[in-house]
Design a protein around this motif. Structure first.
Motif, PDB file in Angstrom:
ATOM      1  N   GLY A 162      46.565  35.932  37.459  1.00 60.56           N
ATOM      2  CA  GLY A 162      47.371  36.647  36.235  1.00 60.56           C
ATOM      3  C   GLY A 162      47.360  38.119  35.928  1.00 60.56           C
ATOM      4  O   GLY A 162      47.821  38.553  35.121  1.00 60.56           O
ATOM      5  N   VAL A 163      46.438  38.930  36.923  1.00 57.72           N
ATOM      6  CA  VAL A 163      46.428  40.204  36.738  1.00 57.72           C
ATOM      7  C   VAL A 163      47.685  40.776  37.226  1.00 57.72           C
ATOM      8  O   VAL A 163      48.649  40.408  37.881  1.00 57.72           O
ATOM      9  N   ASP A 164      48.009  41.774  36.561  1.00 54.26           N
ATOM     10  CA  ASP A 164      49.475  42.534  36.502  1.00 54.26           C
ATOM     11  C   ASP A 164      49.520  43.506  37.726  1.00 54.26           C
ATOM     12  O   ASP A 164      50.563  43.377  38.527  1.00 54.26           O
ATOM     13  N   LEU A 165      48.469  43.824  37.958  1.00 54.14           N
ATOM     14  CA  LEU A 165      48.392  45.039  39.217  1.00 54.14           C
ATOM     15  C   LEU A 165      47.230  44.826  39.783  1.00 54.14           C
ATOM     16  O   LEU A 165      46.050  44.763  39.263  1.00 54.14           O
ATOM     17  N   VAL A 166      47.341  45.001  41.215  1.00 54.04           N
ATOM     18  CA  VAL A 166      46.083  45.089  41.846  1.00 54.04           C
ATOM     19  C   VAL A 166      46.150  46.249  43.034  1.00 54.04           C
ATOM     20  O   VAL A 166      47.489  46.776  43.271  1.00 54.04           O
ATOM     21  N   SER A 167      45.083  47.005  43.439  1.00 59.61           N
ATOM     22  CA  SER A 167      45.198  47.850  44.434  1.00 59.61           C
ATOM     23  C   SER A 167      44.129  47.643  45.569  1.00 59.61           C
ATOM     24  O   SER A 167      42.988  47.225  44.903  1.00 59.61           O
ATOM     25  N   PHE A 168      44.236  48.202  46.556  1.00 65.27           N
ATOM     26  CA  PHE A 168      43.032  48.035  47.597  1.00 65.27           C
ATOM     27  C   PHE A 168      43.494  49.011  48.977  1.00 65.27           C
ATOM     28  O   PHE A 168      44.806  49.454  49.000  1.00 65.27           O
ATOM     29  N   SER A 169      42.591  49.300  49.758  1.00 62.54           N
ATOM     30  CA  SER A 169      42.688  50.067  50.751  1.00 62.54           C
ATOM     31  C   SER A 169      43.385  49.493  52.072  1.00 62.54           C
ATOM     32  O   SER A 169      43.076  48.251  52.385  1.00 62.54           O
TER      33      SER A 169
END
Ligand SMILES: *Cc1c(COP(=O)(O)O)cnc(C)c1O
Length: 468
Positions: free
Chosen positions: A287-294
């Protein structure tokens, strides 16, 4: 003293020397670049003379010295500063050694895209302007399960952009236990400050409860941020709030729930018994709205920052001024596109990604390669001696810090040469060899040495052996 400087001929005379003209041809230099070399060398010669660190008795001697040193200078100046190296440390994502290696087919794609014009921002079916965002979005959506996705320059840029776009002048809540610093250069609290976000720290270093978040929410709160504490592993009484609870809390209060995943696992390493990270897909599902990763950590691709999540937010990001500032180069898109294609297809295709292969390769396989290496080199060295050794390697790059990968490699033994000098010699090879020192021994961990590199290593070790 100054009269001794008179042995140095004027530059324009030096430039007429046959020997220097030959060098100029050999190195395909312009008049100006030869001149630059000769000037540098005469300048340092002048300093040496004034410090009385060199004694030149005649003009001929000076000319001889300048010619020799100019050759050295030109050779060094025109050799690459960015060199391929053999990483014998066993650390797969070595930040100082360029993190992820790029898959062979991704390199081919980069070459083709670089060699020709490309559809970087062109829709060839419609014959009109296209968007670079659409190059990898479908693949990223499939791999992460997100509604939408985009890429920026690196993951630090993802964090900066998301905070600037959604939390500037507003409060973002972060647990104290997650305010990490990565490699001394990326500090979440500094990036937040830089983006104009008001950091609201909650909890203590080892414990943060849902109620800690609840208590600080006010009208100016816009985001709950979760940061993957990837560069250290806390042991003992720790407690953090599950992302399901956090995203639920965010929803109740109309806040954006964002998780900076750092490495972001797309290829499932747990099927090989490695680590306990959730897949990016599972994080999105919670349910997280946004994720970021390398892009160049566990994903095994080029340096980019992947942002995935709710379409409404990604659309806002795509239109943001920073999208232009942080946009990704075509060569990186090419490498990323092919890396994602490999991840989407059969298991054996994913294993063509060097990072995935190197993290998952078994100790038995490494041992076979080492024993084969020993067999091949059994008789060829006089001074260099090797022995097989059990090792443990790390994933590196602040990724999976608790994971120990059983590995195998070689101990290098050379009598009468200090470890420091040998390490120096290894680093000075045509393709520098970066080894690891453990228990006062030089170790080659084969986890990060590819098959092709073994041959180069042997050739270079023959040269080293002769020089000892
Ligand atoms: C590595 C990392 C970053 C920085 O990513 P880059 O791709 O190096 O810019 C940010 N956050 C976390 C949690 C990381 O692990």
């Amino acid at each position: 003293m100054t009269h001794s400087l008179r042995v140095i001929p004027p530059i324009h005379e030096l430039l007429q020397q046959d020997k220097l003209l030959e060098i100029k041809d050999d190195y395909h230099l312009s008049d100006a670049s030869l001149k630059r070399g000769v000037q540098k060398v005469t300048e340092s010669l002048r300093t040496l003379i004034l410090k009385e660190e060199i004694q030149l008795n005649s003009r001929e001697e000076a000319i001889q010295h300048i010619i020799e040193q100019t050759i050295v200078w030109i050779h060094e100046y025109y050799s690459f500063k960015l060199k391929p190296v053999i990483n014998a440390t066993g650390t797969v994502l070595h930040t100082n050694l360029g993190r992820a290696r790029i898959a062979e087919s991704a390199l081919m794609h980069m070459v083709e895209v670089g060699r020709h014009y490309s559809t970087l921002e062109f829709d060839e079916t419609k014959g009109e302007r296209g968007s670079r965002h659409s190059i990898v979005e479908e693949y990223l959506k499939e791999l992460t399960g997100a509604e939408a996705a985009m890429v920026v320059n690196n993951n630090a840029a993802s964090v900066y952009m998301i905070l600037s776009a959604f939390a500037k002048g507003k409060e973002a809540i972060v647990s104290r236990g997650e305010l990490v610093e990565i490699g001394g250069s990326f500090r979440v609290s500094s990036i937040m400050e830089e983006s104009g976000t008001i950091l609201k720290e909650v909890g203590t270093t080892n414990k943060t409860h849902l109620n800690d978040y609840k208590q600080v929410i006010n009208d100016n709160t816009n985001m709950i941020m979760k940061v993957h504490t990837s560069n250290f592993h806390m042991i003992g009484f720790t407690e953090s709030v599950e992302r399901e609870e956090l995203s639920h809390l965010a929803k109740q209060h109309n806040l954006i729930c964002y998780e900076d995943l750092g490495s972001g696992m797309v290829y499932d390493l747990t099927q090989h018994g490695i680590g306990q990270e959730p897949l990016v897909k599972q994080v999105i599902e919670s349910g997280v709205d946004l994720v970021s990763f390398s892009g160049d950590k566990l994903l095994g691709g080029p340096q980019v920052g992947v942002i995935a999540g709710k379409k409404q937010y990604i659309n806002q990001l795509k239109k943001h001024q920073l999208a232009r500032v942080l946009r990704v180069d075509k060569l990186s898109y090419a490498a990323l596109e092919e890396t994602l294609r490999l991840l989407l297809r059969a298991e054996y295709k994913s294993l063509e990604i060097p990072t995935v292969r190197d993290v998952t390769i078994s100790k038995e396989e490494l041992k076979d390669r080492v024993l084969n290496f020993l067999k091949r080199t059994n008789e060829i060295f006089n001074n260099v001696k090797f022995a097989g050794v059990d090792l443990e390697s790390k994933v590196g790059g602040g990724t999976l810090p608790e994971v120990v990968l059983p590995s195998y490699g070689l101990v290098l033994k050379v009598e009468k040469v200090t470890i420091n000098h040998l390490m120096y010699k290894l680093r000075g090879m045509e393709m520098p060899v970066i080894a690891r020192v453990e228990n006062n021994q030089i170790i080659f961990d084969f986890r990060t040495i590819s098959h092709e590199e073994e041959d180069i290593l042997i050739k270079q070790l023959v040269v080293l052996d002769d020089s000892l």
